[in-house]
Design a protein around this motif. Structure first.
Motif, short mmCIF file in Angstrom:
data_model
loop_
_atom_site.label_atom_id
_atom_site.label_comp_id
_atom_site.label_asym_id
_atom_site.label_seq_id
_atom_site.Cartn_x
_atom_site.Cartn_y
_atom_site.Cartn_z
N CYS A 21 -1.23 -2.53 5.36
CA CYS A 21 -0.96 -1.76 4.37
C CYS A 21 1.09 -2.70 4.41
CB CYS A 21 -0.90 -0.25 4.90
SG CYS A 21 -0.56 0.10 6.37
N GLY A 22 1.74 -1.80 3.28
CA GLY A 22 2.88 -1.70 3.13
C GLY A 22 3.74 -0.63 2.19
N LYS A 23 4.95 -1.28 2.09
CA LYS A 23 5.27 -0.43 1.34
C LYS A 23 6.89 -1.14 1.04
CE LYS A 23 6.80 3.38 3.83
NZ LYS A 23 6.65 5.36 3.38
N GLY A 24 7.74 -0.45 -0.38
CA GLY A 24 8.89 -1.56 -0.31
C GLY A 24 8.71 -0.41 -1.82
N ARG A 25 10.95 -0.84 -2.09
CA ARG A 25 11.13 -0.03 -3.07
C ARG A 25 11.95 -0.90 -4.16
NH1 ARG A 25 13.49 5.02 -3.18
NH2 ARG A 25 15.10 4.11 -4.44
N SER A 26 12.22 -0.36 -6.10
CA SER A 26 13.22 -1.29 -6.42
C SER A 26 14.97 -0.90 -5.63
CB SER A 26 13.60 -0.75 -7.92
OG SER A 26 14.75 -0.87 -8.35
N HIS A 27 15.70 -2.08 -6.13
CA HIS A 27 17.31 -1.96 -5.01
C HIS A 27 18.19 -1.46 -6.39
CE1 HIS A 27 16.10 -4.17 -2.03
NE2 HIS A 27 15.95 -5.08 -2.34
N TYR A 33 7.14 0.98 -4.10
CA TYR A 33 5.35 0.66 -4.68
C TYR A 33 4.74 0.93 -3.26
CZ TYR A 33 6.91 -3.61 -1.99
OH TYR A 33 7.65 -4.79 -1.27
N GLY A 34 3.39 0.96 -2.32
CA GLY A 34 3.02 0.63 -1.03
C GLY A 34 1.47 -0.34 -1.89
N PHE A 35 0.83 -0.88 -0.89
CA PHE A 35 -0.42 -1.14 -0.94
C PHE A 35 -1.62 -0.77 -0.68
CE2 PHE A 35 2.62 -4.03 1.12
CZ PHE A 35 2.05 -4.77 2.09
N PHE A 36 -2.55 -1.54 0.14
CA PHE A 36 -3.75 -1.33 1.52
C PHE A 36 -4.70 -1.61 1.03
CE2 PHE A 36 -6.71 0.58 3.35
CZ PHE A 36 -6.13 1.10 5.06
N LEU A 37 -5.23 -2.97 2.04
CA LEU A 37 -6.39 -3.85 1.65
C LEU A 37 -6.85 -3.87 2.95
CD1 LEU A 37 -3.45 -5.50 0.65
CD2 LEU A 37 -5.05 -7.53 0.63
N VAL A 38 -8.54 -4.06 2.74
CA VAL A 38 -8.73 -3.37 3.77
C VAL A 38 -10.53 -4.46 3.60
CG1 VAL A 38 -10.51 -1.65 2.99
CG2 VAL A 38 -11.28 -1.66 5.52
N LYS A 39 -10.78 -4.77 4.27
CA LYS A 39 -11.63 -5.71 4.79
C LYS A 39 -13.39 -4.64 4.73
CE LYS A 39 -14.59 -8.96 7.23
NZ LYS A 39 -16.12 -8.04 6.54
N GLY A 40 -14.48 -6.01 3.48
CA GLY A 40 -15.30 -4.95 3.18
C GLY A 40 -16.11 -4.82 4.61
N LYS A 254 -0.21 5.49 0.51
CA LYS A 254 -0.64 6.71 1.06
C LYS A 254 -1.59 6.27 -0.15
CE LYS A 254 1.96 9.12 4.62
NZ LYS A 254 2.60 10.69 4.37
N ALA A 255 -1.14 6.58 -1.44
CA ALA A 255 -1.90 6.61 -2.55
C ALA A 255 -2.74 5.66 -2.82
CB ALA A 255 -1.47 6.45 -3.68
N ALA A 256 -1.92 4.27 -1.90
CA ALA A 256 -3.05 3.00 -2.03
C ALA A 256 -4.33 3.24 -1.49
CB ALA A 256 -2.74 1.77 -1.75
N LYS A 257 -4.03 3.99 -0.10
CA LYS A 257 -4.75 4.65 1.54
C LYS A 257 -5.71 4.91 0.88
CE LYS A 257 -5.21 4.91 5.94
NZ LYS A 257 -3.97 5.60 7.36
N GLN A 258 -5.51 5.84 -0.26
CA GLN A 258 -6.38 7.25 -0.12
C GLN A 258 -7.67 6.49 -1.31
OE1 GLN A 258 -6.28 9.98 1.14
NE2 GLN A 258 -8.26 10.29 -0.82
N ILE A 272 -11.55 -4.45 -0.37
CA ILE A 272 -10.66 -3.87 -1.33
C ILE A 272 -9.34 -3.64 -0.88
CG2 ILE A 272 -10.54 -1.01 -2.08
CD1 ILE A 272 -12.94 -0.40 -0.26
N SER A 273 -8.74 -4.18 -1.88
CA SER A 273 -7.55 -4.63 -1.98
C SER A 273 -6.78 -3.62 -3.81
CB SER A 273 -6.99 -6.14 -2.38
OG SER A 273 -7.71 -6.69 -1.32
N CYS A 274 -5.29 -3.20 -3.01
CA CYS A 274 -4.82 -2.01 -4.11
C CYS A 274 -3.61 -1.88 -3.53
CB CYS A 274 -5.59 -0.76 -3.97
SG CYS A 274 -4.94 0.35 -4.68
N ILE A 275 -2.72 -1.62 -4.77
CA ILE A 275 -1.58 -1.36 -4.93
C ILE A 275 -1.53 -0.90 -5.84
CG2 ILE A 275 0.70 -2.47 -5.86
CD1 ILE A 275 -0.09 -5.22 -5.26
N VAL A 276 -0.47 0.57 -5.37
CA VAL A 276 -0.28 1.44 -6.10
C VAL A 276 2.03 1.21 -6.16
CG1 VAL A 276 0.55 4.18 -7.33
CG2 VAL A 276 -1.67 3.06 -5.50
#
Length: 373
Positions: A21-27, A33-40, A254-258, A272-276
């Motif tokens: 997981c991780g996150k960042g923002r525009s300058h 944005y945030g992302f979360f990936l988990v192995k199936g 947190k939204a991507a993780k949820q 499952i891989s998700c970017i918000v």
């Protein structure tokens, strides 16, 4: 802090699967944005890769987001993570003709993957990519069944097309292939692959396509968020369900993780891989202009027509009466089309004092673009 990383086994555990997981923002703007990936639960290593970052270039800022869902190994997905965006940006006409540049880069990248065989094995990968240009224009492209969904005023809009064998049977059969559908299984190309377009897959390439569907849209005051995810999410969740979950969580990571947790709860078996990406942000407390009131186009950044300081909490309305949803304010500026003037209401406790100040809708848009975030 921006993040550009793939799945690694050193990350945390979630529901028995490894996660990243991780996150960042525009300058330059409010986008985060945030992302979360988990192995199936499948008995093979994690095959999903992603990209999520903002980068500054001479002609502006780009937000780059992608999900690559590998199959029959992760080599092709890893190659895409490293090369696809760089190939798009290398196209000479990218800034003037993004559509053609994306199409050409996808095709050239696939040819490069096929020429690297057997180094990349016989596997392949889907791809869904999103390019945000200067916070205002969004370009979506996809190959396969990883999906992009946009939310406008809470309504889900699918921005990509799922490339499935049963929907592109004609193209497959015209190329000499066939589509099978066994009881309890999905449709497959030649009884093997569950998507009709993909990068790689050398043994099936003569029956597959790798050209993307490309779509563009403006990011405006109604645009809430963007979700990119692999089919491990979409197999168990509708577009609107995903938007409804994500919009309730302010932190995009947190939204991507949820979303991923909900997919696991619904017994998704795939990776499952998700970017918000959230486009809206709170306006910062800034002083806007005490300079030349003669500025009528907002082009030099002098927004002094407001006649003072906009404080945290302002509401600004455009001529179409759409609110830009800033938090509670001391100043409320309402455009009056009949007189082409703004009425500034200075709210002090329960008293409202009104002032009329000349302005144009372009000036309000300039404030929204330059002062949010």
């Amino acid at each position: 802090m921006d993040n550009l990383c793939c799945f690694t086994s050193a990350n945390s555990q979630l529901a028995g699967g490894r996660s990243s997981c991780g996150k960042g923002r525009s300058h330059q703007g409010p986008a985060k944005y945030g992302f979360f990936l988990v192995k199936g639960k499948a008995n093979h290593p994690m095959e999903d890769y992603h990209v999520a970052k903002f980068m500054q270039l001479r002609k502006g800022e780009l937000g780059l987001f992608a999900i690559y869902d590998g199959h029959s190994g992760d080599n092709v997905a890893a190659y895409l993570q490293k090369h696809l965006f760089s190939n798009i940006l290398k196209e000479e006409d990218f800034w003037t003709d993004p559509h053609s540049s994306i199409l050409q880069a996808y095709e050239r990248t696939d040819q490069a993957i096929l020429s690297h065989n057997p180094d990349l094995g016989q596997g392949g990968s889907t791809a869904v990519t999103a390019i945000l240009i200067n916070g205002r224009k969004l370009w979506i492209a996809n190959v396969g069944d990883s999906r992009a969904v946009l939310s406008r005023r809470g309504q889900a809009i699918q921005m990509s097309i799922d490339h499935e064998p049963h929907t592109e049977r004609g193209s497959i059969e015209n190329k000499g292939g066939f589509v099978t559908k066994m009881p309890g299984d999905v449709a497959r190309v030649n009884g093997q692959l569950a998507v009709s377009r993909a990068f790689g897959d050398k043994n099936l390439k003569s029956h597959l396509r790798s050209d993307p569907d490309v779509r563009t849209t403006d990011v405006d005051g109604d645009t809430d968020l963007l979700i990119l995810a692999s089919d491990g999410l979409w197999k168990v969740m509708s577009n609107q369900e995903a938007v409804d979950i994500a919009k309730k969580v302010k932190d995009p990571q947190k939204a991507a993780k949820q979303l991923a947790i909900e997919a696991l709860t619904r017994e998704s078996k795939d990776d499952i891989s998700c970017i918000v990406v959230r486009f809206k942000g709170k306006i910062k407390k800034k002083e806007i202009g005490k300079g030349d009131r003669s500025n009528k186009n907002g082009s030099n950044g002098d927004n002094s027509f407001l006649g003072g300081e906009i404080r945290k909490g302002s509401n600004i309305f455009l001529s179409n009466q759409k609110c830009l949803n800033y938090p509670p304010f001391h100043y409320q500026c309402v455009y009056t089309p009949a007189s082409n003037r703004f009425k500034r209401r200075h709210i002090i406790r329960n008293e409202i004092k009104a002032e009329n100040t000349p302005g144009t809708t372009n000036e309000v848009n300039e404030i929204y673009q330059s002062k949010q975030g």
